[in-house]
Design an enzyme around this catalytic site. Structure first.
Site, mmCIF file in Angstrom:
data_model
loop_
_atom_site.group_PDB
_atom_site.id
_atom_site.type_symbol
_atom_site.label_atom_id
_atom_site.label_comp_id
_atom_site.label_asym_id
_atom_site.label_seq_id
_atom_site.Cartn_x
_atom_site.Cartn_y
_atom_site.Cartn_z
ATOM 1 N N ASN A 4 10.893 -1.431 28.459
ATOM 2 C CA ASN A 4 10.965 0.017 28.283
ATOM 3 C C ASN A 4 11.123 0.369 26.806
ATOM 4 O O ASN A 4 11.677 -0.424 26.058
ATOM 5 C CB ASN A 4 12.143 0.599 29.085
ATOM 6 C CG ASN A 4 11.789 0.788 30.541
ATOM 7 O OD1 ASN A 4 10.704 1.215 30.873
ATOM 8 N ND2 ASN A 4 12.718 0.458 31.425
ATOM 9 N N CYS B 164 6.320 -1.983 36.372
ATOM 10 C CA CYS B 164 7.583 -1.385 36.787
ATOM 11 C C CYS B 164 7.680 -1.576 38.295
ATOM 12 O O CYS B 164 6.669 -1.827 38.954
ATOM 13 C CB CYS B 164 7.574 0.103 36.416
ATOM 14 S SG CYS B 164 9.080 1.012 36.793
ATOM 15 N N HIS B 165 8.869 -1.482 38.851
ATOM 16 C CA HIS B 165 8.987 -1.644 40.302
ATOM 17 C C HIS B 165 9.314 -0.326 41.002
ATOM 18 O O HIS B 165 9.684 -0.324 42.178
ATOM 19 C CB HIS B 165 10.040 -2.700 40.653
ATOM 20 C CG HIS B 165 11.352 -2.500 39.974
ATOM 21 N ND1 HIS B 165 11.869 -3.421 39.094
ATOM 22 C CD2 HIS B 165 12.235 -1.485 40.023
ATOM 23 C CE1 HIS B 165 13.022 -2.983 38.639
ATOM 24 N NE2 HIS B 165 13.275 -1.808 39.198
ATOM 25 N N HIS C 122 7.521 6.295 35.449
ATOM 26 C CA HIS C 122 8.757 6.997 35.786
ATOM 27 C C HIS C 122 8.535 8.463 36.130
ATOM 28 O O HIS C 122 9.486 9.179 36.439
ATOM 29 C CB HIS C 122 9.806 6.878 34.670
ATOM 30 C CG HIS C 122 10.412 5.519 34.573
ATOM 31 N ND1 HIS C 122 11.514 5.253 33.788
ATOM 32 C CD2 HIS C 122 10.082 4.334 35.150
ATOM 33 C CE1 HIS C 122 11.841 3.975 33.886
ATOM 34 N NE2 HIS C 122 10.973 3.402 34.710
#
Length: 456
Positions: free
Chosen positions: A151, A173-174, A203
């Site tokens: 990040n 990303c998860h 996000h």
């Protein structure tokens, strides 16, 4: 005899994350004989990770091998896949600084790793190191696939694509697959029975549709059920992993936007101007927003690791479970040609037509021997695209600052950040940025510092 892949892990001192990724890889038959090259600048943590990796191999009874490096280029030499997971400046001093200095100005944060002033500062610290990895890849393993888990994901992905477009990279990303599991838990259904399509920016991607696959093969739209359950107080259910982080913000946004966002409520609250306000503690309580959450987690993780590492050292074997990360899926598909679909962060080449060309977007990607192939989404609902663009602006300006080495764009990124702009005036923003850049000077490129002109 078929060649086994070489997999290099940069930032392997992140032992728990390394364990999950390498554990996934070694459970893939086509990858179980891989050579795993672990690299970190912290020799103590690197040694701990080597112990864990070797015990994973022993536990699974596979033929993989392990080597360790503190030299990045040596670790990358002739590798096929590069996994990157590190935090420049660490929890102390840099993460603490990213929280404490803004707090002096009345700017509070929750996670501070993606957007906001914390995300901007982390991007400035991180991108130059990612670029150095790209330079080494081009020298010693130009065909390697770079799996980037660092990040601020969108800023990093954008900056890599901008300066090194020839690098085969994807940001991972998860949150997409993780959120599906969270919603399945709330709904009491099997996540395997949820069909969805998601797109946006990291996000801040939204599920374009979210449906349950019924026994008769039909599909039920889950959004009405989620909205009704939230309004009746049944959703979200209490958190199963962190009582400080109830998932209220995202449900509220579902009722306002008509779509569910991928990243957690504590993250999302600081990407927008509506939830964290210095004189509104009632909002923090109503929406269950934990200020300074990331530093609290870091302290807890550090304490937990002290006992965990001793357990790993003393254990004869280590339990291995499949994680929800995409890394092993990508490697298996590229190596074997077996197709798979993952959600990845890539440069926007017309995949989402209502977002700027070349920004970093998160979209479904087909993976096979041809590599990572993003799919076309088209136009997003207008309200979603408009919200994403409020985050893309600060991302773009941070990347522009890095590309042009123009300090002024750091201020521009901060002044356009939605949460920062809602709380501070321009003089405060400029002063805060100056103080942060000075505090981080040991971790930042020289161009970020004010130039003092010598007088005769």
């Amino acid at each position: 005899m078929a060649r086994n892949p070489k997999i290099t892990f940069i930032g392997a001192g992140s032992t728990t994350f390394m364990k999950n990724i390498i554990g996934d890889i070694l459970q893939r038959p086509a990858l179980s004989g891989a050579h795993v090259a672990l690299m970190d600048i912290n020799e103590e943590r690197l040694g701990e990770s080597e112990i864990v990796a070797r015990k994973l191999i022993s536990t699974l009874g596979v033929s993989a091998t392990v080597s360790t490096y503190t030299n990045q280029m040596e670790a990358l030499d002739s590798t096929d896949f590069v996994v990157v997971a590190f935090q420049i400046g660490g929890f102390e001093p840099c993460t603490v600084t990213d929280f404490e200095i803004p707090k002096k100005y009345g700017l509070r944060q929750t996670i501070a790793d993606t957007l906001g002033i914390g995300g901007i500062m982390r991007g400035l610290r991180t991108v130059p190191h990612l670029w150095s990895i790209c330079e080494d890849i081009l020298k010693v393993c130009p065909d390697a696939v770079m799996l980037q888990y660092v990040n601020p994901m969108a800023i990093n992905t954008w900056a890599i694509a901008q300066k090194y477009p020839q690098i085969k990279q994807v940001g991972l990303c998860h949150s997409v697959q993780g959120t599906v599991k969270e919603l399945a838990h709330d709904l009491d259904i099997d996540p395997a029975n949820i069909r969805f399509k998601c797109a946006g920016i990291n996000h801040m991607a939204f599920y374009q549709y979210l449906e349950e696959v019924k026994e008769d093969g039909t599909f039920e739209d889950l959004y009405p059920r989620l909205i009704e359950g939230y309004r009746e107080g049944r959703y979200p259910k209490p958190s199963t992993w962190n009582p400080r982080c109830q998932n209220v913000v995202r449900y509220e946004m579902l009722t306002r936007l008509g779509h569910f966002v991928t990243e957690s409520s504590e993250h999302f609250a600081e990407y927008v101007p509506w939830f964290i306000k210095r004189d509104r503690p009632d909002l923090l309580e109503k929406f269950s927003i934990p200020l300074d959450e990331y530093p609290v987690r870091c302290v807890e993780q550090i304490e937990r690791w002290k006992s965990q590492v001793e357990d790993y050292k003393n254990a004869e074997s280590i339990e291995v479970e499949r994680s929800q990360e995409y890394a092993s899926t990508i490697m298996n598909s590229v190596w074997t040609g077996e197709p798979a679909v993952i959600y990845g962060n890539v440069q926007n080449k017309g995949y989402i037509t209502s977002l700027p060309q070349d920004c970093a977007v998160e979209v479904p990607c087909l993976v096979d021997r041809n590599g990572i192939q993003p799919t076309h989404i088209g136009k997003l609902p207008a309200q979603l695209a408009a919200l994403m663009r409020t985050n893309i602006g600060p991302q773009e300006l941070t990347v522009e600052a890095l590309m042009t080495e123009n300090r002024e764009h750091i201020y521009h990124a901060a002044m356009l950040d939605p949460h920062t702009a809602a709380e501070l005036d321009l003089e405060q923003i400029w002063a805060m940025v100056d103080e942060l850049l000075e505090a981080h000077k040991d971790w930042l490129p020289a161009w970020t510092q004010k130039q003092v002109l010598e007088t005769a």
